[in-house]
Design a protein around this motif. Structure first.
Motif, PDB file in Angstrom:
ATOM      1  N   UNK A 190       0.840  -1.194   0.000  1.00  0.00           N
ATOM      2  CA  UNK A 190       0.000   0.000   0.000  1.00  0.00           C
ATOM      3  C   UNK A 190       0.878   1.248   0.000  1.00  0.00           C
ATOM      4  N   UNK A 191       0.497   2.200  -0.843  1.00  0.00           N
ATOM      5  CA  UNK A 191       1.234   3.446  -0.989  1.00  0.00           C
ATOM      6  C   UNK A 191       0.269   4.623  -0.838  1.00  0.00           C
ATOM      7  N   UNK A 192       0.854   5.776  -0.618  1.00  0.00           N
ATOM      8  CA  UNK A 192       0.092   7.015  -0.588  1.00  0.00           C
ATOM      9  C   UNK A 192       0.810   8.006  -1.488  1.00  0.00           C
ATOM     10  N   UNK A 193       0.052   8.805  -2.225  1.00  0.00           N
ATOM     11  CA  UNK A 193       0.683   9.823  -3.081  1.00  0.00           C
ATOM     12  C   UNK A 193      -0.236  11.043  -3.159  1.00  0.00           C
ATOM     13  N   UNK A 194       0.331  12.152  -3.593  1.00  0.00           N
ATOM     14  CA  UNK A 194      -0.490  13.341  -3.813  1.00  0.00           C
ATOM     15  C   UNK A 194      -1.463  13.073  -4.957  1.00  0.00           C
ATOM     16  N   UNK A 195      -2.554  13.805  -4.982  1.00  0.00           N
ATOM     17  CA  UNK A 195      -3.592  13.570  -5.994  1.00  0.00           C
ATOM     18  C   UNK A 195      -3.062  13.762  -7.414  1.00  0.00           C
ATOM     19  N   UNK A 196      -1.950  14.512  -7.558  1.00  0.00           N
ATOM     20  CA  UNK A 196      -1.386  14.690  -8.902  1.00  0.00           C
ATOM     21  C   UNK A 196      -0.359  13.605  -9.241  1.00  0.00           C
ATOM     22  N   UNK A 197      -0.183  12.627  -8.370  1.00  0.00           N
ATOM     23  CA  UNK A 197       0.713  11.512  -8.658  1.00  0.00           C
ATOM     24  C   UNK A 197       2.122  11.676  -8.113  1.00  0.00           C
ATOM     25  N   UNK A 198       2.408  12.764  -7.449  1.00  0.00           N
ATOM     26  CA  UNK A 198       3.748  12.991  -6.910  1.00  0.00           C
ATOM     27  C   UNK A 198       3.796  12.628  -5.421  1.00  0.00           C
ATOM     28  N   UNK A 199       4.978  12.737  -4.848  1.00  0.00           N
ATOM     29  CA  UNK A 199       5.173  12.581  -3.401  1.00  0.00           C
ATOM     30  C   UNK A 199       4.663  11.232  -2.897  1.00  0.00           C
ATOM     31  N   UNK A 200       5.148  10.180  -3.497  1.00  0.00           N
ATOM     32  CA  UNK A 200       4.687   8.842  -3.097  1.00  0.00           C
ATOM     33  C   UNK A 200       5.375   8.371  -1.819  1.00  0.00           C
ATOM     34  N   UNK A 201       4.603   7.720  -0.955  1.00  0.00           N
ATOM     35  CA  UNK A 201       5.147   7.137   0.273  1.00  0.00           C
ATOM     36  C   UNK A 201       4.635   5.707   0.412  1.00  0.00           C
ATOM     37  N   UNK A 202       5.527   4.829   0.817  1.00  0.00           N
ATOM     38  CA  UNK A 202       5.138   3.428   1.015  1.00  0.00           C
ATOM     39  C   UNK A 202       4.643   3.229   2.449  1.00  0.00           C
ATOM     40  N   UNK A 203       3.501   2.551   2.585  1.00  0.00           N
ATOM     41  CA  UNK A 203       2.887   2.412   3.904  1.00  0.00           C
ATOM     42  C   UNK A 203       2.987   1.012   4.488  1.00  0.00           C
ATOM     43  N   UNK A 204       3.151  -0.005   3.670  1.00  0.00           N
ATOM     44  CA  UNK A 204       3.264  -1.385   4.184  1.00  0.00           C
ATOM     45  C   UNK A 204       4.519  -2.025   3.618  1.00  0.00           C
ATOM     46  N   UNK A 205       4.977  -3.045   4.300  1.00  0.00           N
ATOM     47  CA  UNK A 205       6.171  -3.744   3.816  1.00  0.00           C
ATOM     48  C   UNK A 205       6.165  -5.167   4.356  1.00  0.00           C
ATOM     49  N   UNK A 206       5.822  -6.115   3.509  1.00  0.00           N
ATOM     50  CA  UNK A 206       5.924  -7.530   3.857  1.00  0.00           C
ATOM     51  C   UNK A 206       5.938  -8.332   2.567  1.00  0.00           C
ATOM     52  N   UNK A 207       5.855  -9.634   2.667  1.00  0.00           N
ATOM     53  CA  UNK A 207       6.058 -10.459   1.472  1.00  0.00           C
ATOM     54  C   UNK A 207       4.768 -10.976   0.861  1.00  0.00           C
ATOM     55  N   UNK A 208       3.637 -10.546   1.363  1.00  0.00           N
ATOM     56  CA  UNK A 208       2.363 -10.999   0.802  1.00  0.00           C
ATOM     57  C   UNK A 208       1.457  -9.793   0.560  1.00  0.00           C
ATOM     58  N   UNK A 209       0.255 -10.037   0.117  1.00  0.00           N
ATOM     59  CA  UNK A 209      -0.559  -8.944  -0.399  1.00  0.00           C
ATOM     60  C   UNK A 209      -1.178  -8.059   0.680  1.00  0.00           C
ATOM     61  N   UNK A 210      -1.157  -6.763   0.414  1.00  0.00           N
ATOM     62  CA  UNK A 210      -1.919  -5.772   1.162  1.00  0.00           C
ATOM     63  C   UNK A 210      -2.735  -5.030   0.110  1.00  0.00           C
TER      64      UNK A 210
END
Lengths: 300, 446
Positions: A190-210
């Protein structure tokens, strides 16, 4: 804020931690979404072996009825209503191996079909908080990206340009950021980004699906599905990806979380005893497990 | 992973007994110009123990790389978005959408090197269930061969199709659905089962309201059948007689009627299979095997098309491949197949029931520009359990991108020959029936 207990007389015990079962038929369901300030719930339903259609559950009566009449033989999935209540978006099966995003003006009964070249299908449409645009996922010529289009079908534009499969966009209430999943790291994160597609941040980190992240009405939390504990289960985390809490557990499938407008409940499609029904879960205010015991931050 | 004969096979115990037998037997065979060794005689005696076969026909071409043959180290435009999980067998991984089957692969063996010769559904479908191309001659379905060998078991036909209809794509049905050169007498008997477990027999559709569970009165049924008979013209009477006899037998024989009544199962058992048409059909298959039906083919869907008007969610995921596998296909398969295995084991039926799961081909490991996967006949999987199949093995190996087998390919003809052999249809009988010519047994399964 909606006072859930006042409009849902049959949910008199909603304050209890035990999930409340909203449907009883056990038929395969998907994509629940609250409408009418929480008085109703629309969802995809396997009406026949070969037809998924959208039903509306009236939470005051407990009865479900077709939400989109006269669908013929066209599957409808992933329904959403615009925040102003004037438009509906849905993914409609329009032909062999083809699905299009339909934006329906509910007042004028006019449909706008969002088209891309060739076969394929749009995924996971969601309205912007100002009800002016729809963001959705589509693979035009390669990796599946997020796109945005006006509700009149104009000004279609690609929001992301990244590797892997992007899907399930969800807006923060102020419309400034989009939370979504992408598979570039070998599985869905799962990631978060600005509505224009910039400033992406990663919110989860593991080896299976979120997957299927959905931002809460107050913008403070994200509900999502993950297989991190074996089966499909639903979790809640803070908007920055911390303080992950499990709402469900076990191998039986729990999926498709959707926030109630009160921000304190999440509806989930749960498979219990092989039967699929809608269950309303109370989201613990703090970091606790479904059994009520405190849960240490599991990280993301 | 060890190399044994033509294939690579591994299990949790290293070299298997059967693999050892095959290796050991190779020498006398080479020296003895075809004289059977003592070991081969013993092996033959161990075969033929399958009283029933349940084929889970995963129609439409399930993606092998997204299910049972993941390649997490492949390039991003191949490997797909799914994580992998360990299984009961060390070193073997499935994708995360199959957690129940991952905990049960010590009960079945997996072949990762299946190859077929047709990239279209009807053609590959026919090859998948007959071993041969559709033309110039339509060969008999594996089930028809077993049906001819075994004959009827009381009122119950020997070969059932469980599903909405004969497998097809939008243009046409597969040619190899039935008796082929053995004749229509060995066509499958079609029965459908709803997600609620309601059983329906389409051949009785002219008798409105007749379902197995509603037949209470033998005389009433006879009256209805006779009334229907009188409405037919001469040309249809022969067909009607066959259908009539089979259906009449089904609906009036207590044993047969009972087999169709899923309400006789414990609620917990029914739930374990899942409230889906495929899940309840798997349960019905077990009940039919329990009363001695020799061959039951459970069709995942009638149509291959997965997101198409009137399509009933086949595995042909040209669009929404990742979404549908994750949302629908894999969870349903994981639950139903696991329940079937557990149920057969718990009832002691695994010794003489052969379970096979496969489709007609796999899907392109390279992800399409529509973020999905196309047809891929060059590499796919099949799963085998019971009736003497050694469990826990992973047979064959695909390359780093799951595009081609690294080991000797295994064909549908070999699959059919193995099914026949395990049902007691040996080389002599096959030759007499003129079926499965040139086929060889997948020894690594045994």
């Amino acid at each position: 804020m909606v006072a859930l207990g006042m409009i849902l007389p049959f949910l008199h015990d909603f304050a209890l931690a035990e999930p409340k079962r909203l449907t009883e038929d056990g038929i395969l369901k998907r994509d629940p979404y609250f409408v009418d300030g929480g008085k109703g719930l629309i969802y995809g339903y396997d009406e026949q072996d070969d037809l998924v259609r959208v039903l509306r559950l009236d939470l005051e009566t407990g009865k479900s009825e077709p939400f989109v009449p006269d669908v013929g033989d066209k599957h409808h999935i992933e329904p959403k209503l615009s925040p102003d209540g004037r438009f509906m978006s849905v993914t409609e099966c329009t032909g062999n191996l083809t699905a299009k995003l339909v934006i329906r003006n509910l007042e004028e009964r006019k449909d706008v079909y969002i088209t891309h070249s060739g076969r394929g299908g749009t995924r996971s449409p969601v309205f912007t908080p100002d009800s002016k645009r729809v963001v959705y996922a589509f693979a035009e010529t390669g990796p599946q990206q997020l796109w945005s289009v006006q509700i009149d079908g104009k000004e279609k534009k690609q929001l992301t340009q990244c590797e892997g499969v992007s899907n399930w966009p969800s807006f923060t209430p102020d419309g400034k950021r989009i939370v979504f999943s992408n598979s570039r790291e070998n599985n869905y994160e799962i990631y978060s980004m600005s509505a224009d597609g910039t400033d992406e941040k990663r919110l989860t980190e593991n080896t299976i699906m979120d997957i299927r992240p959905v931002v809460s009405p107050d913008g403070s939390q994200i509900a999502f599905t993950s297989t991190r504990d074996g089966g499909y289960n639903v979790y809640v985390m803070k908007i920055d990806g911390t303080n992950v809490r499990a709402l469900t557990a076990g191998l039986d499938r729990d999926d498709y979380p959707a926030w109630h407008p009160d921000g304190r409940h999440v509806v989930i499609v749960s498979e219990k005893g092989g039967r699929f029904d809608l269950y309303l879960h109370e989201v613990p205010p703090g970091a606790v497990n479904p059994d009520g015991k405190p849960l240490a931050d599991t990280g993301s | 992973m060890i190399g044994v004969g033509d294939f690579k096979a591994n299990d949790c115990n290293g070299l298997s007994r059967r693999s050892f037998l095959k290796t050991a037997a190779a020498v006398p065979f080479a020296m003895g110009a075809g004289l059977p060794s003592l070991l081969d005689v013993q092996a033959a005696q161990e075969r033929g123990r399958a009283k029933s076969v349940i084929l889970l026909w995963l129609w439409g071409g399930p993606s092998h790389i997204d299910t049972f043959d993941p390649k997490p180290d492949a390039p991003m435009d191949y490997r797909g978005p799914f994580g992998t999980i360990p299984t009961k067998i060390p070193g073997v991984h499935f994708t995360e959408m199959l957690p129940r089957l991952a905990q049960r692969n010590d009960k079945f063996s997996l072949i990762r090197s299946m190859v077929t010769t047709d990239g279209g559904h009807p053609g590959a479908g026919t090859i998948g269930v007959t071993g041969f191309k559709e033309s110039p001659t339509v060969h008999p379905n594996f089930g028809s061969i077993i049906a001819k060998h075994r004959g009827n078991s009381g009122a119950l036909p020997p070969f059932f199709y469980l599903g909405r209809g004969i497998p097809r794509d939008l243009p046409r049905r597969i040619e190899g659905y039935g008796g082929g050169t053995l004749g229509k007498a060995y066509d499958p008997f079609l029965v459908s089962c709803s997600q609620h477990g309601d059983v329906n027999i389409p051949t009785l559709k002219m008798l409105d309201g007749i379902t197995p569970n509603r037949i209470q009165d033998r005389k009433k049924l006879l009256d209805q059948l006779d009334a229907a008979h009188r409405t037919l013209d001469g040309a249809r009477i022969d067909d009607w007689e066959k259908t009539h006899q089979a259906a009449y037998g089904l609906l009036t024989d207590p044993k047969a009627k009972d087999a169709f009544d899923l309400t006789r199962e414990k609620e917990k058992t029914r739930e374990s299979y899942g409230q889906t048409a495929f899940g309840q059909s798997c349960l019905l298959a077990r009940r039919l095997a329990q009363v001695g039906v020799p061959y039951i083919q459970v069709n995942w869907s009638e149509y291959v098309e997965t997101f198409t008007p009137n399509g009933d969610w086949g595995w042909d995921t040209h669009i929404y491949n990742f979404e549908l596998l994750q949302d629908r296909h894999c969870p349903i398969l994981d639950r139903a197949f696991s329940a079937l295995l557990d149920d057969l084991y718990d009832r002691g039926m695994m010794e003489d029931t052969l379970v096979v799961a496969m489709g007609e081909f796999g899907r392109t490991p390279k992800i399409s520009k529509r973020a999905a996967r196309e047809h891929h006949q060059h590499c796919y999987f099949s799963i085998w359990a019971g009736a003497g199949v050694q469990p826990g093995r992973t047979i064959g190996e695909s390359d780093a991108r799951a595009e081609r087998p690294l080991t000797e390919p295994i064909s549908p003809l070999m699959a059919g020959t193995t099914i026949a052999e395990l049902c007691g249809v040996g080389a002599q009988q096959r030759a007499e029936m003129k079926v499965l010519d040139g086929g060889s047994v997948i020894n690594e399964l045994l």
